[in-house]
Design an enzyme around this catalytic site. Structure first.
Site, PDB file in Angstrom:
ATOM      1  N   ARG A  26     -14.046   2.659  -2.963  1.00  0.00           N
ATOM      2  CA  ARG A  26     -12.713   1.755  -3.440  1.00  0.00           C
ATOM      3  C   ARG A  26     -12.743   0.441  -2.995  1.00  0.00           C
ATOM      4  O   ARG A  26     -13.288  -0.059  -2.054  1.00  0.00           O
ATOM      5  CB  ARG A  26     -11.653   2.538  -2.855  1.00  0.00           C
ATOM      6  CG  ARG A  26     -10.169   2.098  -3.168  1.00  0.00           C
ATOM      7  CD  ARG A  26      -9.705   1.084  -2.110  1.00  0.00           C
ATOM      8  NE  ARG A  26      -8.305   0.602  -2.348  1.00  0.00           N
ATOM      9  CZ  ARG A  26      -7.721  -0.443  -1.564  1.00  0.00           C
ATOM     10  NH1 ARG A  26      -8.445  -0.961  -0.890  1.00  0.00           N
ATOM     11  NH2 ARG A  26      -6.399  -0.518  -2.139  1.00  0.00           N
ATOM     12  N   THR A  64      -1.110  -8.994   0.434  1.00  0.00           N
ATOM     13  CA  THR A  64      -1.426  -7.966   1.071  1.00  0.00           C
ATOM     14  C   THR A  64      -0.616  -6.824   1.054  1.00  0.00           C
ATOM     15  O   THR A  64       0.343  -6.878   0.354  1.00  0.00           O
ATOM     16  CB  THR A  64      -1.113  -8.602   2.713  1.00  0.00           C
ATOM     17  OG1 THR A  64      -1.506  -7.517   3.672  1.00  0.00           O
ATOM     18  CG2 THR A  64       0.381  -8.997   3.057  1.00  0.00           C
ATOM     19  N   GLY A  65      -0.818  -5.702   1.324  1.00  0.00           N
ATOM     20  CA  GLY A  65      -0.200  -4.544   1.133  1.00  0.00           C
ATOM     21  C   GLY A  65      -1.055  -3.657   0.355  1.00  0.00           C
ATOM     22  O   GLY A  65      -2.452  -3.704   0.290  1.00  0.00           O
ATOM     23  N   GLY A 124     -10.353  -2.755  -3.232  1.00  0.00           N
ATOM     24  CA  GLY A 124      -8.846  -3.236  -3.350  1.00  0.00           C
ATOM     25  C   GLY A 124      -8.741  -4.663  -4.098  1.00  0.00           C
ATOM     26  O   GLY A 124      -9.706  -5.167  -4.937  1.00  0.00           O
ATOM     27  N   SER A 160      -8.196  -3.047  10.664  1.00  0.00           N
ATOM     28  CA  SER A 160      -8.720  -4.372  10.624  1.00  0.00           C
ATOM     29  C   SER A 160      -9.227  -4.847   9.488  1.00  0.00           C
ATOM     30  O   SER A 160      -9.289  -4.245   8.530  1.00  0.00           O
ATOM     31  CB  SER A 160      -9.544  -4.554  11.784  1.00  0.00           C
ATOM     32  OG  SER A 160     -10.606  -5.286  11.823  1.00  0.00           O
ATOM     33  N   THR A 197      -5.001  -7.124   6.636  1.00  0.00           N
ATOM     34  CA  THR A 197      -5.717  -7.922   5.880  1.00  0.00           C
ATOM     35  C   THR A 197      -5.209  -9.168   6.164  1.00  0.00           C
ATOM     36  O   THR A 197      -4.161  -9.452   6.468  1.00  0.00           O
ATOM     37  CB  THR A 197      -5.191  -7.952   4.356  1.00  0.00           C
ATOM     38  OG1 THR A 197      -5.925  -6.410   3.739  1.00  0.00           O
ATOM     39  CG2 THR A 197      -5.851  -8.619   3.383  1.00  0.00           C
ATOM     40  N   THR A 243     -10.637  -8.336   4.597  1.00  0.00           N
ATOM     41  CA  THR A 243     -10.147  -7.085   4.943  1.00  0.00           C
ATOM     42  C   THR A 243     -11.043  -5.842   5.037  1.00  0.00           C
ATOM     43  O   THR A 243     -12.183  -5.633   4.382  1.00  0.00           O
ATOM     44  CB  THR A 243      -8.995  -6.370   3.891  1.00  0.00           C
ATOM     45  OG1 THR A 243      -8.287  -5.362   4.289  1.00  0.00           O
ATOM     46  CG2 THR A 243      -9.778  -6.372   2.482  1.00  0.00           C
TER      47      THR A 243
END
Ligand code: SD4
Length: 324
Positions: free
Chosen positions: A206, A229-230, A208, A69, A178, A196
């Site tokens: 980390r 997204t991805g 993103g 989520s 996301t 996200t």
């Protein structure tokens, strides 16, 4: 570039075939974007600003525990910490973001506070946490029993392999939803939000693409807005949404601009993105929307000016999924 670019873009015809989403008011990533769009639409109808609307929309999946989520119920990093990334941006250049934030259900609202109450554009980790407390946000344990159980199961193999289109497969242990949400008013005002919990079982620390302006989200008045997204690393590598907006500024339609960015990733990365999913969603200042992805399976939700919402499939570079 802002004003000159905006004038140039306004004067140019928008090329390319659009989906039947012309006149879109709110668009967002994935099937679950529909509920977020509706919340954003309701906020606008009750007199909220565009920023109020994209914040309200982003809060929907953030608070949804079933959504593994965004926010509460999100999958943790590989050490078991749920860490959240979020950004909110207006076409006039206002922007606020948080990254690697823990313990707060609505990182998008903390990001908004960064935009409105600090001289900065992004706060991360401990500093963001301290800021959220100072601003009166309430702490909450975001790791639900379900997400914890899935993480413990994952630890048995500890194999990090993001799964394409997991966002549309509810309840999967590797789910990493996301939401990127973009809004364009009838007057052409633009705003966006992206929030996200990032890639499930990522390394601790980390961050993103999502909270980085020009990567997970970019909004430029007079031109358009884009969200990604991805696999975030593939988006960050090319400053993906800045690229999509630049293409719209140069005259490409939203769908063509998204396609151009996807093609660039495919060319740049070759086999390295054979199994990866990346999707871009864009809207221009006329309310025309479009999307494009590396793999089939990316969907987006469109809400028109009458409040009618539909979920549409994005075209993709690959016609059959290589992704597992
Ligand atoms: C990230 N781009 O953190 C995000 C993940 C995502 O749907 O989009 N998931 O890399």
């Amino acid at each position: 570039m802002g004003i000159a670019g905006a004038l140039t873009a306004s004067a140019m015809p928008v090329r390319g075939a659009e989906r039947a989403s012309d006149g879109a008011l709110i668009v967002s990533t994935w099937d679950f974007g529909a509920a977020a769009n509706e919340a954003a639409f309701a906020k606008l109808r009750s007199g909220g600003t565009l920023i109020d609307a994209v914040e309200a929309g982003a809060q929907v999946p953030e608070a949804d525990a079933k959504n593994r989520s965004v926010g509460y119920g999100g999958n943790p990093d590989r050490d078991g910490h749920v860490t959240l990334d979020a950004i909110i941006m207006h076409g006039d250049g206002r922007v606020g973001a948080v990254a690697a934030l823990e313990d707060f259900v609505h990182p998008i609202s903390v990001a908004r506070r960064v935009m409105e109450a600090t001289p900065h554009t992004m706060l991360v980790g401990e500093g963001a946490h301290q800021f959220a407390i100072e601003q009166g946000f309430h702490m909450r344990n975001l790791l639900t029993p379900e997400a914890e159980a899935a993480w413990r199961e994952w630890l048995k193999t500890a194999k990090y392999k993001p799964v394409a289109n997991i966002e549309n497969m509810r309840g999967n242990a590797l789910d990493h939803d996301t939401i990127g949400l973009l809004a364009c008013s009838e007057a052409g005002e633009l705003a966006g939000a992206c929030t996200t919990s990032g890639m499930a079982y990522k390394m601790r620390g980390r961050v993103g693409d999502s909270p980085q302006a020009g990567c997970g989200l970019f909004v430029e008045g007079g031109v358009g807005a884009a969200a990604a997204t991805g696999v975030g690393e593939e988006v960050t590598r090319i400053a993906g949404t800045a690229r999509v907006v630049a293409s719209m500024r140069a005259g490409l339609s939203p769908e063509a601009a998204c396609r151009e960015a996807v093609m660039h990733i495919a060319k740049l990365r070759g086999d390295a993105v054979r199994d990866a999913q990346v999707g871009f969603l864009a809207i221009n200042h006329r309310g025309q929307a479009g999307a494009y992805a590396l793999q089939p399976g990316f969907t987006y939700a469109v809400t028109d000016r009458n409040g009618v919402t539909s979920v549409q499939p994005a075209k993709s570079l690959r016609q059959t999924g290589n992704a597992s």
